[in-house]
Each structure stands twice: as structure tokens, then as C-alpha cells.
Design a protein around this motif. Structure first.
Motif, PDB file in Angstrom:
ATOM      1  N   VAL A 288      10.258   4.715  44.366  1.00 43.14           N
ATOM      2  CA  VAL A 288      11.077   4.354  45.534  1.00 43.14           C
ATOM      3  C   VAL A 288      10.175   3.817  46.647  1.00 43.14           C
ATOM      4  O   VAL A 288      10.497   2.818  47.300  1.00 43.14           O
ATOM      5  N   GLU A 289       9.048   4.470  46.845  1.00 42.93           N
ATOM      6  CA  GLU A 289       8.124   4.006  47.895  1.00 42.93           C
ATOM      7  C   GLU A 289       7.596   2.605  47.606  1.00 42.93           C
ATOM      8  O   GLU A 289       7.330   1.826  48.501  1.00 42.93           O
ATOM      9  N   ALA A 290       7.449   2.293  46.310  1.00 46.41           N
ATOM     10  CA  ALA A 290       6.912   0.966  45.939  1.00 46.41           C
ATOM     11  C   ALA A 290       8.010  -0.084  45.814  1.00 46.41           C
ATOM     12  O   ALA A 290       7.764  -1.204  45.369  1.00 46.41           O
ATOM     13  N   TYR A 353      14.786   1.554  39.588  1.00 44.45           N
ATOM     14  CA  TYR A 353      13.631   1.520  40.492  1.00 44.45           C
ATOM     15  C   TYR A 353      12.359   1.122  39.745  1.00 44.45           C
ATOM     16  O   TYR A 353      11.426   0.602  40.338  1.00 44.45           O
ATOM     17  N   GLY A 354      12.326   1.362  38.427  1.00 43.58           N
ATOM     18  CA  GLY A 354      11.155   0.974  37.633  1.00 43.58           C
ATOM     19  C   GLY A 354      10.982  -0.538  37.558  1.00 43.58           C
ATOM     20  O   GLY A 354       9.887  -1.034  37.333  1.00 43.58           O
ATOM     21  N   CYS A 355      12.070  -1.270  37.752  1.00 43.25           N
ATOM     22  CA  CYS A 355      11.998  -2.744  37.671  1.00 43.25           C
ATOM     23  C   CYS A 355      11.637  -3.382  39.005  1.00 43.25           C
ATOM     24  O   CYS A 355      11.351  -4.575  39.051  1.00 43.25           O
ATOM     25  N   THR A 356      11.723  -2.626  40.087  1.00 38.82           N
ATOM     26  CA  THR A 356      11.518  -3.238  41.415  1.00 38.82           C
ATOM     27  C   THR A 356      10.296  -2.665  42.130  1.00 38.82           C
ATOM     28  O   THR A 356      10.095  -2.929  43.310  1.00 38.82           O
ATOM     29  N   ALA A 357       9.511  -1.854  41.422  1.00 38.17           N
ATOM     30  CA  ALA A 357       8.329  -1.256  42.069  1.00 38.17           C
ATOM     31  C   ALA A 357       7.183  -2.263  42.081  1.00 38.17           C
ATOM     32  O   ALA A 357       6.955  -2.964  41.090  1.00 38.17           O
TER      33      ALA A 357
END
Ligand code: SF4
Ligand code: SF4
Length: 368
Positions: A288-290, A353-357
Motif C-alpha cells: 500500500v505504501e508503494a 496492490y501487488g500490480c500497482t506497487a
């Protein structure tokens, strides 16, 4: 250790060591996609500690994920695999019997001949283990698709004599080979994919190089996929590619074209690993932070459709593993209608979220 109460049942069946069987064969609760989605929607997300993915997307200029032009048709030929990697998002392994039949392959071929997609991407499991794999490749290659990808785990080429000629077979059909190699060192690769995998992968890469794959001046493309061996995000793709190229050339005289750095999504056996190692919450925080708003626009589901071994349609391979069929009245390859499908909304959850970090992640590496 104080595990959160909601994970207690999972931990009874969860070990940190290399799994020898799939979650399905172990009858682990996590083999049920509903259970995985429950975990991804509750806890730190339900309590409001972290935002839901849909709310994060709503803050971006994209606002809502919708398909753009279809470019990639990704077919999963079955969940059977000769390996049982600890981080497998498919939960593949030798004990998985789900295999695409000739009937479904024929339905896929009908679509391939008429699709606007320029790329056909065959995945698994180990797609080569499907008994009709070669017939299908021969037929599909006649359709004149621009980029015909087979995702090969490399070790399958060395697993049995009957697979030793795969490099020549791939060459004959001008297949673009994309292969996982978690690292250029034995220890890290074997830890993630099983003992002996690194050496077999090196042998297979040499065989691919020997027929021209990845060599300078050759048009036979060989790309590698890196994914982190623990609960951390991949570093810069370009820098990793340089390191991989240098090490593989110096140590083994191996050449390849590109390296794709892929983020592990918190589903299936990687979710099992995160929970068992008590890294789940920290990993979700890190993702989430990334979060990178500019990665949202180009996530894989915006230009890809995923077809399961039994012909159902999904926004991506990850949604396939979570049992999230496309939100469209067309749900199966036999009823395929590209125009209707392109009008759907994409189904999202916290695994996205794994795709947008960071630089973003897709089956073809970074998206920004
Ligand atoms: S080789 Fe690929 S499909 Fe097979 S178990 Fe490993 S990650 Fe999963
Ligand atoms: S997991 Fe699938 S649906 Fe979610 S953002 Fe990634 S590609 Fe799209």
C-alpha cells in the motif's frame, strides 16, 4: 508467537519449508479462494488501518478500472506442474489434474483466429505437460499471431526425455519463451523453487541458447522473470537485468533478452508463506505504501483476458486463481464476444496492490 486469531486455523496446516504438495492436495483452507478473499478484505482493511484498493484507485485519474484495447489473450493450459514452488500463485504441482481439453482448446483456436489481440500467452502450471500442448501450438501458430509466448519453467525441458526437444520445437514455431529464474545464484533459486532447480534451469537455458534463443542477432526471444524470494518488493528492473546478464554470462555463458521483475501477489501459496512467516500485515503495508497512481492506468487487466483450463474468462491470471470470473454476461470462451467483453468493469480486491506497487507489475514486468 502471537498470531492473530483469524489465522489460527491456517497455521495448523502451514509450514515454512518448501511445500511438497499443493494447498489443494493438503486440503489447506487457503486452497479455497473464498477464504483468501476473506483474508484480503478483513483485518487491517476492514478496520480501516489500510485503504481498500477500490478507494485508492478512486483517488487516481483512472477512477475505475476498465479494459482498454485487448492486446493479450492468456490461456492457462492446466495447473499440473513438475515443480511445487513455495510462492506459486497458481497452487500448481504434480498433484493438480486440471488440464485443458481438446474441446476447450478448439474453442480457444476459434477465438484466436478472430481476436484483435496481437499476443497469445500460454501459461500453466507447466503448459508443456498438457498432452495436447504440441498440437495446440502447431494449430495456434497458423493463426499469424504477432507474439506467441510460452511460459516455460525451464526444468520441464530437463524433466523427461520426451521434453528434451522442446527448444527445437519452440524454434520451429517461432515461440517467444518466457521463463522464471528467481535468481542467478543456486541457493536463492533452490530455496524458492526446490532443490536442484537452479542446475536444471541452467542446463535448459544452455539448450535454448544452443538453438539460438536469446543470442545476439537472433530473432528467437528468451526473456527471464525474476520475483523476490521473500516478503519484499522487487528492486529496479533495469538494474536487476544488468546483474542477471553479467552473472549468467560470466558464470555460464548464457544470454537472454529481457528480464521482467514481478511482484509476488498475496494470494495462494505466497499468501500461505506470508501468514506462516508472520509477514502478511507488513507486506500489505509495504504494497500500500508503494502504491503508484501512474501504474494503475496500465495494469495487466486493462489489455489482457485470461482463460482458465476449463474455458472460463477472467480479468487476469490472479483473478482466475481467486475464482473471480469476468463481470460480463459473456463468461466462457465458447460464447466469446470481444465487443461485449470489452465493456465490462474489472473486478478488483486488495491483491491488486501487488500490480500497482513501485514501478507496477504484470506478466511482462514493470508497467511504468
Ligand atoms: S514452476 Fe511456475 S507454475 Fe510451476 S509451481 Fe513453480 S511457480 Fe507454480
Ligand atoms: S490483480 Fe488482476 S485485476 Fe487486479 S490489478 Fe492486477 S491485473 Fe488487474
Amino acid at each position: 508467537m502471537n498470531y492473530p486469531v483469524r489465522f489460527q486455523n491456517l497455521l495448523k496446516t502451514t509450514k515454512l519449508s518448501m511445500p511438497t504438495k499443493s494447498l489443494a492436495a493438503r486440503k489447506n483452507d487457503l486452497s479455497n479462494p473464498v477464504k483468501q478473499l476473506e483474508i484480503l478484505s478483513n483485518g487491517i482493511f476492514k478496520s480501516g488501518e489500510l485503504p481498500y484498493f477500490k478507494d485508492k484507485v478512486a483517488e487516481t485519474s483512472t477512477a475505475q478500472l476498465k479494459p482498454k484495447k485487448l492486446e493479450i489473450l492468456q490461456l492457462n493450459l492446466g495447473y499440473m506442474c513438475n515443480q511445487t514452488c513455495s510462492h506459486c500463485h497458481v497452487d500448481a504441482g504434480p498433484d493438480r489434474k486440471e488440464i485443458m481439453t481438446v474441446e476447450t482448446m478448439q474453442q480457444c483456436l476459434d477465438v484466436i483466429k478472430n481476436t484483435g489481440a496481437h499476443t497469445l500467452d500460454l501459461t500453466g502450471g507447466a503448459p508443456e505437460m498438457n498432452p495436447n500442448f504440441r498440437w495446440f501450438v502447431e494449430e495456434a501458430s497458423k493463426a499469424g499471431i504477432q507474439d506467441f509466448i510460452v511460459r516455460s519453467n525451464l526444468t520441464i525441458i530437463r524433466a523427461n526425455k520426451k521434453y528434451h526437444d522442446l527448444p527445437e520445437f519452440f524454434k520451429k514455431h517461432n515461440v517467444h519463451v518466457i521463463s522464471s529464474l528467481p535468481f542467478y545464484k543456486r541457493e536463492k533459486t533452490d530455496r524458492q523453487r526446490g532443490k536442484g532447480v537452479f542446475d536444471k534451469s541452467i542446463e535448459a537455458l544452455k539448450m535454448l541458447n544452443a538453438v539460438g534463443y536469446g543470442r545476439e542477432g537472433s530473432n528467437l526471444k528468451l526473456d527471464l522473470v525474476y520475483n523476490p524470494s521473500g516478503a519484499f518488493l522487487p528492486t529496479n528492473q533495469e538494474a536487476l537485468e544488468k546483474d542477471f546478464k553479467k552473472a549468467l554470462k560470466e558464470d555460464f555463458d548464457i544470454d537472454f533478452n529481457q528480464l521482467f521483475a514481478i511482484t509476488n501477489l498475496p494470494i495462494s501459496r505466497f499468501l500461505e508463506y506470508l501468514i506462516a512467516s508472520e509477514n502478511y500485515e507488513d507486506y500489505m503495508y509495504a504494497l500500500v505504501e508503494a502504491f503508484n497512481p501512474s501504474a494503475v492506468e496500465n495494469v495487466m487487466c486493462t489489455n489482457t483476458l485470461s482463460v482458465s483450463w476449463d474455458g472460463w474468462l477472467y480479468d487476469c491470471d490472479f483473478n482466475q486463481m481467486l475464482g473471480l470470473k469476468v463481470a460480463s454476461k459473456i463468461k466462457h470462451i465458447k460464447d466469446y464476444n470481444e465487443e461485449v467483453l470489452q465493456n465490462r468493469d474489472i473486478i478488483i480486491s486488495q491483491h491488486c496492490y501487488g500490480c500497482t506497487a513501485g514501478a507496477g507489475s504484470s506478466c511482462q514486468g514493470s508497467v511504468t
